[in-house]
Motif scaffolding. Structure first.
Motif, PDB file in Angstrom:
ATOM      1  N   ALA A  35       0.869  -1.182   0.000  1.00  0.00           N
ATOM      2  CA  ALA A  35       0.000   0.000   0.000  1.00  0.00           C
ATOM      3  C   ALA A  35       0.903   1.227   0.000  1.00  0.00           C
ATOM      4  N   LYS A  36       0.273   2.371   0.079  1.00  0.00           N
ATOM      5  CA  LYS A  36       1.031   3.633   0.088  1.00  0.00           C
ATOM      6  C   LYS A  36       2.015   3.650   1.266  1.00  0.00           C
ATOM      7  N   ASN A  37       1.521   3.189   2.425  1.00  0.00           N
ATOM      8  CA  ASN A  37       2.363   3.121   3.615  1.00  0.00           C
ATOM      9  C   ASN A  37       2.899   1.702   3.779  1.00  0.00           C
ATOM     10  N   ILE A  50      -4.522  -8.315  13.191  1.00  0.00           N
ATOM     11  CA  ILE A  50      -4.282  -6.885  13.400  1.00  0.00           C
ATOM     12  C   ILE A  50      -3.470  -6.309  12.241  1.00  0.00           C
ATOM     13  N   LEU A  51      -3.792  -5.078  11.928  1.00  0.00           N
ATOM     14  CA  LEU A  51      -3.133  -4.395  10.812  1.00  0.00           C
ATOM     15  C   LEU A  51      -2.252  -3.291  11.399  1.00  0.00           C
ATOM     16  N   ILE A  52      -0.991  -3.278  10.979  1.00  0.00           N
ATOM     17  CA  ILE A  52      -0.061  -2.268  11.504  1.00  0.00           C
ATOM     18  C   ILE A  52       0.413  -1.424  10.335  1.00  0.00           C
ATOM     19  N   LYS A  53       0.274  -0.125  10.489  1.00  0.00           N
ATOM     20  CA  LYS A  53       0.710   0.754   9.397  1.00  0.00           C
ATOM     21  C   LYS A  53       1.810   1.659   9.898  1.00  0.00           C
ATOM     22  N   GLN A  54       2.840   1.792   9.106  1.00  0.00           N
ATOM     23  CA  GLN A  54       3.866   2.784   9.426  1.00  0.00           C
ATOM     24  C   GLN A  54       4.007   3.713   8.226  1.00  0.00           C
ATOM     25  N   PHE A 105      -4.408  -1.321  14.046  1.00  0.00           N
ATOM     26  CA  PHE A 105      -5.866  -1.487  13.961  1.00  0.00           C
ATOM     27  C   PHE A 105      -6.252  -2.945  14.202  1.00  0.00           C
ATOM     28  N   ASN A 106      -7.471  -3.158  14.687  1.00  0.00           N
ATOM     29  CA  ASN A 106      -8.079  -4.477  14.553  1.00  0.00           C
ATOM     30  C   ASN A 106      -8.363  -4.635  13.080  1.00  0.00           C
ATOM     31  N   TYR A 107      -7.928  -5.726  12.473  1.00  0.00           N
ATOM     32  CA  TYR A 107      -8.247  -5.931  11.061  1.00  0.00           C
ATOM     33  C   TYR A 107      -9.664  -6.483  10.985  1.00  0.00           C
ATOM     34  N   LEU A 108     -10.519  -5.793  10.231  1.00  0.00           N
ATOM     35  CA  LEU A 108     -11.943  -6.158  10.218  1.00  0.00           C
ATOM     36  C   LEU A 108     -12.148  -7.245   9.177  1.00  0.00           C
ATOM     37  N   LYS A 109     -11.943  -8.480   9.603  1.00  0.00           N
ATOM     38  CA  LYS A 109     -11.932  -9.558   8.602  1.00  0.00           C
ATOM     39  C   LYS A 109     -13.328  -9.927   8.124  1.00  0.00           C
ATOM     40  N   GLN A 112     -15.356  -6.270   3.596  1.00  0.00           N
ATOM     41  CA  GLN A 112     -14.669  -6.235   2.300  1.00  0.00           C
ATOM     42  C   GLN A 112     -14.672  -4.794   1.791  1.00  0.00           C
ATOM     43  N   ASP A 113     -13.791  -4.504   0.841  1.00  0.00           N
ATOM     44  CA  ASP A 113     -13.759  -3.141   0.278  1.00  0.00           C
ATOM     45  C   ASP A 113     -15.018  -2.915  -0.552  1.00  0.00           C
ATOM     46  N   LEU A 114     -15.721  -1.825  -0.310  1.00  0.00           N
ATOM     47  CA  LEU A 114     -16.947  -1.566  -1.073  1.00  0.00           C
ATOM     48  C   LEU A 114     -16.637  -1.374  -2.562  1.00  0.00           C
ATOM     49  N   LEU A 222     -15.154   5.617  -2.417  1.00  0.00           N
ATOM     50  CA  LEU A 222     -15.641   4.260  -2.170  1.00  0.00           C
ATOM     51  C   LEU A 222     -14.534   3.324  -1.698  1.00  0.00           C
ATOM     52  N   ASN A 223     -13.258   3.637  -2.050  1.00  0.00           N
ATOM     53  CA  ASN A 223     -12.196   2.733  -1.578  1.00  0.00           C
ATOM     54  C   ASN A 223     -11.790   3.004  -0.125  1.00  0.00           C
ATOM     55  N   ASN A 224     -12.462   3.938   0.512  1.00  0.00           N
ATOM     56  CA  ASN A 224     -12.248   4.132   1.949  1.00  0.00           C
ATOM     57  C   ASN A 224     -13.469   3.683   2.752  1.00  0.00           C
ATOM     58  N   ILE A 225     -14.257   2.792   2.135  1.00  0.00           N
ATOM     59  CA  ILE A 225     -15.444   2.277   2.824  1.00  0.00           C
ATOM     60  C   ILE A 225     -15.396   0.750   2.825  1.00  0.00           C
ATOM     61  N   ILE A 242     -13.250   4.137   6.737  1.00  0.00           N
ATOM     62  CA  ILE A 242     -11.861   4.023   7.226  1.00  0.00           C
ATOM     63  C   ILE A 242     -11.013   5.154   6.634  1.00  0.00           C
ATOM     64  N   ASP A 243      -9.752   5.189   6.991  1.00  0.00           N
ATOM     65  CA  ASP A 243      -8.770   6.114   6.410  1.00  0.00           C
ATOM     66  C   ASP A 243      -9.126   7.585   6.697  1.00  0.00           C
ATOM     67  N   TRP A 244      -9.091   7.935   7.992  1.00  0.00           N
ATOM     68  CA  TRP A 244      -9.486   9.281   8.428  1.00  0.00           C
ATOM     69  C   TRP A 244      -8.311  10.267   8.437  1.00  0.00           C
ATOM     70  N   GLU A 245      -7.321  10.021   7.573  1.00  0.00           N
ATOM     71  CA  GLU A 245      -6.094  10.830   7.604  1.00  0.00           C
ATOM     72  C   GLU A 245      -6.320  12.317   7.330  1.00  0.00           C
ATOM     73  N   ASN A 246      -7.347  12.630   6.533  1.00  0.00           N
ATOM     74  CA  ASN A 246      -7.585  14.048   6.199  1.00  0.00           C
ATOM     75  C   ASN A 246      -8.711  14.661   7.009  1.00  0.00           C
TER      76      ASN A 246
HETATM   77  N1  LIG Z   1      -9.179  -1.958   9.866  1.00  0.00           N
HETATM   78  C1  LIG Z   1      -9.169  -2.534   8.646  1.00  0.00           C
HETATM   79  N2  LIG Z   1      -9.759  -3.724   8.442  1.00  0.00           N
HETATM   80  C2  LIG Z   1      -9.760  -4.311   7.233  1.00  0.00           C
HETATM   81  N3  LIG Z   1      -9.153  -3.805   6.148  1.00  0.00           N
HETATM   82  C3  LIG Z   1      -8.551  -2.620   6.277  1.00  0.00           C
HETATM   83  C4  LIG Z   1      -8.527  -1.916   7.528  1.00  0.00           C
HETATM   84  N4  LIG Z   1      -7.849  -0.771   7.347  1.00  0.00           N
HETATM   85  C5  LIG Z   1      -7.454  -0.775   6.068  1.00  0.00           C
HETATM   86  N5  LIG Z   1      -7.874  -1.861   5.407  1.00  0.00           N
HETATM   87  C6  LIG Z   1      -7.595  -2.220   4.005  1.00  0.00           C
HETATM   88  O1  LIG Z   1      -6.382  -1.567   3.614  1.00  0.00           O
HETATM   89  C7  LIG Z   1      -6.631  -0.630   2.540  1.00  0.00           C
HETATM   90  C8  LIG Z   1      -5.808   0.647   2.749  1.00  0.00           C
HETATM   91  O2  LIG Z   1      -6.156   1.233   3.990  1.00  0.00           O
HETATM   92  P1  LIG Z   1      -6.407   2.786   4.161  1.00  0.00           P
HETATM   93  O3  LIG Z   1      -6.646   3.039   5.607  1.00  0.00           O
HETATM   94  O4  LIG Z   1      -7.474   3.228   3.223  1.00  0.00           O
HETATM   95  O5  LIG Z   1      -4.988   3.410   3.806  1.00  0.00           O
HETATM   96  P2  LIG Z   1      -4.374   4.177   2.537  1.00  0.00           P
HETATM   97  O6  LIG Z   1      -5.466   4.320   1.498  1.00  0.00           O
HETATM   98  O7  LIG Z   1      -3.946   5.466   3.123  1.00  0.00           O
HETATM   99  O8  LIG Z   1      -3.260   3.285   2.102  1.00  0.00           O
HETATM  100  C9  LIG Z   1      -8.132  -0.385   2.583  1.00  0.00           C
HETATM  101  O9  LIG Z   1      -8.651  -0.022   1.328  1.00  0.00           O
HETATM  102  C10 LIG Z   1      -8.670  -1.720   3.071  1.00  0.00           C
HETATM  103  O10 LIG Z   1      -8.734  -2.631   1.992  1.00  0.00           O
END
Ligand SMILES: Nc1ncnc2c1ncn2[C@@H]1O[C@H](COP(=O)(O)OP(=O)(O)O)[C@@H](O)[C@H]1O
Ligand SMILES: [Mg+2]
Length: 389
Positions: A35-37, A50-54, A105-109, A112-114, A222-225, A242-246
């Motif tokens: 991903a971007k990060n 769990i999802l870890i982003k740096q 984050f808790n990874y929300l298994k 799915q991405d909308l 839609l890719n942030n839902i 998700i993705d409340w960075e802004n």
């Molecule tokens: N808590 C989460 N649970 C499940 N999937 C997630 C979660 N957070 C992110 N993702 C997945 O990772 C992708 C990228 O996350 P996002 O927070 O949108 O970061 P960015 O777009 O800045 O890289 C999302 O589109 C989604 O598929």
């Protein structure tokens, strides 16, 4: 030297933060998520993920603090009891380390991405759009005009955030320097953009009337839902944002407009373009026709206004501004494409024409975007309000 996470040191880090125990380490799996990060997905022995982003570091070893706003929103909803009901609508953040820009984050298994769901199904079920409209309206309505929440965001760890954005950023007059960084296609875009004088004026006007009055996401595509795998079952969190960075204290019309722009983009991305096909024909030939999306766009707006009718009382122009923000979102998509793919092309020209219509003639655009006139949208919103009572 900045501290950088890797699959080697991630467990020490999680144990130090008190998120995992040393026993978890042997039986857990680590996956790198491109991903971007820098993202790592860990599956723990109890199959919890769990999802870890740096955040990536720049050449000077610094970060921009992108996760700060994300954590701030979670903190806002945890600190104020009235906002705790919003937590199931967000991503579920567990821990934040500002020094190293690491968020967990808790990874929300069960989600799915909308956007992927829509691509796979090509079926725009209105029930999903209705949930989305209700969820967004709840976030806006619960925070609307609350000075205590606004101050919390402003004063958060001394952070200072500008509420009124510069909507014409990156669209100002061409200067000689621009030739050194804009690709050839980018110059084509700027040439067209500047030919439409009314377009710059409409954006400036939208900026002038920008009214920061509630919590806003500010990147509501839609890719942030995320969509629940059980979305057909009645359930409180069918969608999560998700993705409340802004995120910031902002104008609610901007979030709803950006989301509508993201639906319109599915149509625009599917059009067939060529030098020999006229614009109207290209749009008509789209493999995902606008008519397939209109019921969802209308359901989104009706559910939103049904849950947050007060916004129309204080801002009678609300729907018009939503349509204008949808146009602005399309322009931002063009700019992002130019930056990443360096291309503009015929589809970019079509997108710019549609954006111009939405921004400069929002009233006439309403029936095209929603498939029904403004009056019908508000009537339906009020009617479902009565049914609810
Ligand atoms: N808590 C989460 N649970 C499940 N999937 C997630 C979660 N957070 C992110 N993702 C997945 O990772 C992708 C990228 O996350 P996002 O927070 O949108 O970061 P960015 O777009 O800045 O890289 C999302 O589109 C989604 O598929
Ligand atoms: Mg994202």
């Amino acid at each position: 030297m900045p501290f950088l996470l890797s699959s080697q040191n991630v467990f020490e880090y999680l144990i130090n933060q008190g998120i995992c125990s040393p026993e978890d380490k042997e039986q857990s799996q680590i996956e790198l998520k491109p991903a971007k990060n820098f993202n790592l997905l860990i599956t723990l022995p109890n199959s919890h993920k769990i999802l870890i982003k740096q955040e990536r570091h720049n050449q000077e070893g610094k970060t921009y603090g992108e996760f700060f706003n994300e954590w701030r929103v979670h903190d806002l909803c945890r600190q104020f009891p009235d906002l705790q009901k919003l937590l199931p609508y967000l991503s579920s953040a567990l821990d934040f380390n500002p020094q190293h820009s690491i968020i967990v984050f808790n990874y929300l298994k069960n989600y799915q991405d909308l956007s992927e769901f829509y691509v796979k199904k090509s079926n725009f079920i209105t029930q999903i759009a209705t949930s989305l409209g209700t969820t967004l309206a709840s976030i806006h309505k619960l925070t609307w005009n609350h000075q205590d929440y606004r101050e919390f965001l402003h004063n958060y760890q001394g952070g200072l955030a500008e509420e009124i954005p510069n909507l014409t950023a990156g669209l100002e007059r061409i200067t000689p320097e621009i030739f050194s960084w804009v690709p050839v296609d980018g110059l084509k875009f700027f040439a067209l953009y500047q030919r439409y004088d009314s377009l710059g004026k409409a954006i400036a006007q939208l900026n002038h009337t920008y009214k920061a009055c509630c919590l806003t996401h500010n990147d509501l595509k839609l890719n942030n839902i995320l969509l629940s795998l059980d979305w057909q079952q009645p359930n409180d969190s069918i969608v999560r944002i998700i993705d409340w960075e802004n995120s910031n204290w902002g104008d609610p019309a901007s979030d709803l407009g950006t989301l509508i722009g993201s639906y319109l983009q599915i149509w625009l991305d599917s059009m067939i373009t060529s030098k020999t096909i006229a614009l109207e024909e290209s749009l008509r030939l789209a493999t995902t026709p606008l008519e397939a999306l209109q019921p969802s766009i209308a359901s989104l707006a009706i559910a939103y206004l049904n849950h947050f009718p007060e916004i129309l009382e204080t801002s009678p122009e609300f729907l018009l501004r939503v349509v204008q923000f949808a146009g602005l979102a399309l322009i931002e998509t063009i700019q992002a494409k130019l930056q990443h793919q360096k291309s503009f092309g015929n589809s970019g020209i079509c997108m710019l024409q549609v954006a111009k219509t939405l921004l400069c003639r929002p009233e006439q655009s309403i029936p095209t975007v929603f498939g029904m006139p403004a009056l019908e949208i508000t009537h339906r919103a009020v009617r479902s309000e009565r049914v609810k009572e």
